[in-house]
Design a protein around this motif. Structure first.
Motif, mmCIF file in Angstrom:
data_model
loop_
_atom_site.group_PDB
_atom_site.id
_atom_site.type_symbol
_atom_site.label_atom_id
_atom_site.label_comp_id
_atom_site.label_asym_id
_atom_site.label_seq_id
_atom_site.Cartn_x
_atom_site.Cartn_y
_atom_site.Cartn_z
ATOM 1 N N PRO A 1 2.213 6.225 2.465
ATOM 2 C CA PRO A 1 0.908 5.508 1.959
ATOM 3 C C PRO A 1 -0.311 5.253 0.990
ATOM 4 O O PRO A 1 -0.950 6.850 1.511
ATOM 5 N N LEU A 2 -0.668 4.820 0.556
ATOM 6 C CA LEU A 2 -1.982 4.788 -0.942
ATOM 7 C C LEU A 2 -2.934 4.394 -0.652
ATOM 8 O O LEU A 2 -3.725 4.574 -0.693
ATOM 9 N N GLY A 35 0.858 -1.113 -0.279
ATOM 10 C CA GLY A 35 -0.558 -0.357 -0.320
ATOM 11 C C GLY A 35 1.140 1.988 -0.327
ATOM 12 O O GLY A 35 0.228 2.370 -0.574
ATOM 13 N N MET A 36 2.276 0.711 0.083
ATOM 14 C CA MET A 36 2.811 1.947 0.160
ATOM 15 C C MET A 36 3.318 2.527 -1.417
ATOM 16 O O MET A 36 3.922 1.598 -2.137
ATOM 17 N N GLN A 37 3.430 3.696 -1.593
ATOM 18 C CA GLN A 37 4.110 4.304 -2.814
ATOM 19 C C GLN A 37 5.554 4.830 -2.354
ATOM 20 O O GLN A 37 5.526 5.700 -1.521
ATOM 21 N N GLY A 49 2.520 9.450 8.239
ATOM 22 C CA GLY A 49 3.129 8.017 7.606
ATOM 23 C C GLY A 49 3.550 7.441 6.750
ATOM 24 O O GLY A 49 4.906 7.291 6.217
ATOM 25 N N ARG A 50 4.196 9.574 6.083
ATOM 26 C CA ARG A 50 5.051 9.280 5.002
ATOM 27 C C ARG A 50 6.271 9.615 5.713
ATOM 28 O O ARG A 50 6.608 10.162 6.780
ATOM 29 N N ARG A 51 7.303 8.808 4.735
ATOM 30 C CA ARG A 51 8.948 8.484 5.535
ATOM 31 C C ARG A 51 9.880 8.988 4.014
ATOM 32 O O ARG A 51 9.483 9.033 3.134
ATOM 33 N N PHE A 52 11.145 10.033 4.283
ATOM 34 C CA PHE A 52 11.916 10.643 3.552
ATOM 35 C C PHE A 52 13.507 9.273 4.296
ATOM 36 O O PHE A 52 13.362 10.238 5.743
#
Length: 397
Positions: free
Chosen positions: A237-238, A185-187, A212-215
Motif C-alpha cells: 500500500p502506497l 493505492g496498492m502497487q 498491509g504488505r501482501r505476498f
C-alpha cells in the motif's frame, strides 16, 4: 438459428474464447489484434471451475490439464508462515471440475492454436489496430489501421465485440465522457520463476504482514525435474484509493531490489520469499486499478467483453474467469435474436453479474487493507460473488 458475422477486437483470453464459442454456435468470426505478433507473455492467472466448464465444452480439457496446475487450497498466512485459515478449492471444495492456475501466455497460446485450427489461419489478423467504427441499420463498419502495411481499410460485420483490454479503444469510442482508471493505492509486482513445490504442491499461499504488505505465490506449471513454475505477486500500500496519476507507468520492468526492500524480512520455513524474488528474471510493476462499472456496455451492434467491459482488482482470482463466462453468454444469446437484441440480452445477463464482482473485489481489498479477519473476508467474498447470474448451470461443472 440466425448466423452472423462477428468481428472481435482483441486476441486475449476473452477474445479468443469468444471466437471459439461463437464459431461453435455457427457464426462467422474474425479476430483482429493490434500487436504485430502474439507471444506467450504475462504471468499466472486463475480459472474458476465455471470457466473450466466452458473450456471443457470447447474440447480443451486435456490440453488445459497438461498446461495447468489444479489448485487444491488457498492458505492464508502471516509473514512468518503461520497459517491463519485454509480454504479448499476446485474438486477439493466439491466441484466436479478443478480450479486451475496457469501461465496466461500459455493459456492464450492454447486458445490461439484452437482458433486457427478450427476457424483457419486467416481468422486471427495481427498488426491490425481498430481506430474507429460506425453503425448503420444493417452492419457495423470498422476502420482498421494495418501496422504491417501502413495503410487503412474498412471492414464490415453484423456485430463488433470490443475485447481489447483495460485500455479498450472500443470502450473509449462508446463512452467518451470521463472514465478514469481507479487506483486502489496498492502497487503490484509480479514474476514467474522456476522453484521447489511448497505445502501440498498445489497450494496458493496468500501472506500478509503488519504493514498491509501482501505476498501471493502458487504453481502454474510442472517441470520434468520435479520443480514447478511459480507465479508470485507482491503488493504494497502506497496511497489511499484515488484516480490513477497520469504519470504512472503501466506494466514496466523493474529490478528485484525495488521489491526486496519491502519483503526481505519475511521468513517462511517452506518458502524463501527473498530468494524467489531475487531469482526472477523479469519483474513487472503496475498499479492495482479498475474502472467504475458502466450502466451499459455497448450500443446497437457493438458491445464489450472481459477487461474492456469490467476491469477489476486482481484480488478475487476472477478476471480471466469472468471474461470466459462473458464469451459463453454472448454465444448463447446471439443465435436467438437480432444482433441488437442479442447484445442487449447478453449485457442484461453479464453486466449485473460482473458489476457484483468488481464491487466485491473493491470491498475485499478495502477489508484486507483494514486488517479485518481473513476468514470473514474470504467467506464474505465467496458468498457475494456466487450469487445468481455468475455461474452456468451447476450440472455443467
Amino acid at each position: 438459428m440466425l448466423n452472423r458475422s462477428v468481428l472481435i477486437a482483441g486476441a486475449g483470453i476473452g477474445g479468443l474464447t469468444a471466437a471459439l464459442t461463437l464459431h461453435a454456435a455457427g457464426h462467422e468470426v474474425a479476430v483482429i489484434e493490434s500487436s504485430r505478433t502474439i507471444s506467450p507473455l504475462g504471468v499466472g492467472v486463475s480459472l474458476q471451475p465455471e470457466a473450466v466448464a466452458v473450456l471443457t465444452e470447447l474440447g480443451l480439457a486435456d490440453e488445459l490439464a497438461d498446461l495447468a496446475v489444479a489448485t487444491t487450497e488457498h492458505v492464508y498466512i502471516d509473514r512468518y508462515g503461520t497459517v491463519q485459515t485454509t480454504q479448499p478449492r476446485g474438486t477439493a471444495a466439491g466441484h466436479r471440475l478443478p480450479q486451475y492456475s496457469v501461465h496466461r501466455g500459455e493459456l492464450q497460446s492454447l486458445l490461439l492454436a484452437a482458433v486457427r485450427s478450427r476457424l483457419g489461419d486467416a481468422a486471427v489478423r495481427t498488426g491490425a489496430r481498430l481506430s474507429n467504427f460506425e453503425q448503420t441499420d444493417d452492419v457495423v463498419r470498422v476502420q482498421l489501421d494495418d501496422r504491417l502495411r501502413a495503410d487503412t481499410e474498412t471492414v464490415t460485420a453484423d456485430a463488433l465485440v470490443g475485447a481489447d483490454g483495460i485500455h479498450s479503444v472500443v470502450r473509449a469510442r462508446l463512452h467518451q465522457g470521463p472514465d478514469p482508471l481507479r487506483w486502489s493505492g496498492m502497487q503490484i509486482w509480479r514474476g514467474v520463476v522456476e522453484g521447489e513445490p511448497f505445502l501440498d504442491g498445489q497450494s496458493m499461499a496468500v501472506g500478509k504482514d503488519e504493514h498491509g504488505r501482501r505476498f501471493v505465490s502458487y504453481p502454474i506449471g510442472r517441470r520434468a525435474n520435479g520443480r514447478v513454475l511459480l507465479n508470485w505477486v507482491a503488493m504494497v500500500p502506497l496511497a489511499e484509493p484515488q484516480p490513477l496519476p497520469a504519470t504512472d507507468v503501466h506494466n514496466s520492468l523493474v529490478s528485484s531490489d525495488d521489491v526486496l526492500r519491502y519483503f526481505e524480512h519475511w521468513s517462511l520455513s517452506w518458502l524463501n520469499v527473498a530468494a524467489l524474488i531475487a531469482a526472477t528474471p523479469e519483474i513487472l510493476r503496475h498499479p492495482m486499478v479498475d474502472r467504475d462499472p458502466l450502466d451499459r456496455w455497448g450500443r446497437g451492434r457493438v458491445t464489450l467483453l472481459g477487461d474492456a467491459a469490467h476491469p477489476m482488482y486482481p484480488v478475487g482470482a476472477n478476471g480471466a474467469t469472468q471474461a470466459i463466462l462473458d464469451a459463453e453468454a454472448l454465444a448463447r444469446a446471439l443465435p436467438e435474436h437480432s444482433a441488437e437484441t442479442a447484445l442487449t440480452e447478453y449485457e442484461s445477463e453479464r453486466r449485473p453479474a460482473t458489476t457484483t464482482v468488481v464491487l466485491a473485489n473493491r470491498t475485499m481489498e478495502n477489508s484486507l487493507r483494514g486488517g479485518d479477519n481473513l476468514t470473514d473476508i474470504t467467506t464474505n467474498y465467496r458468498t457475494t460473488v456466487s450469487g445468481p447470474g455468475r455461474q452456468p448451470d451447476p450440472q455443467r461443472q
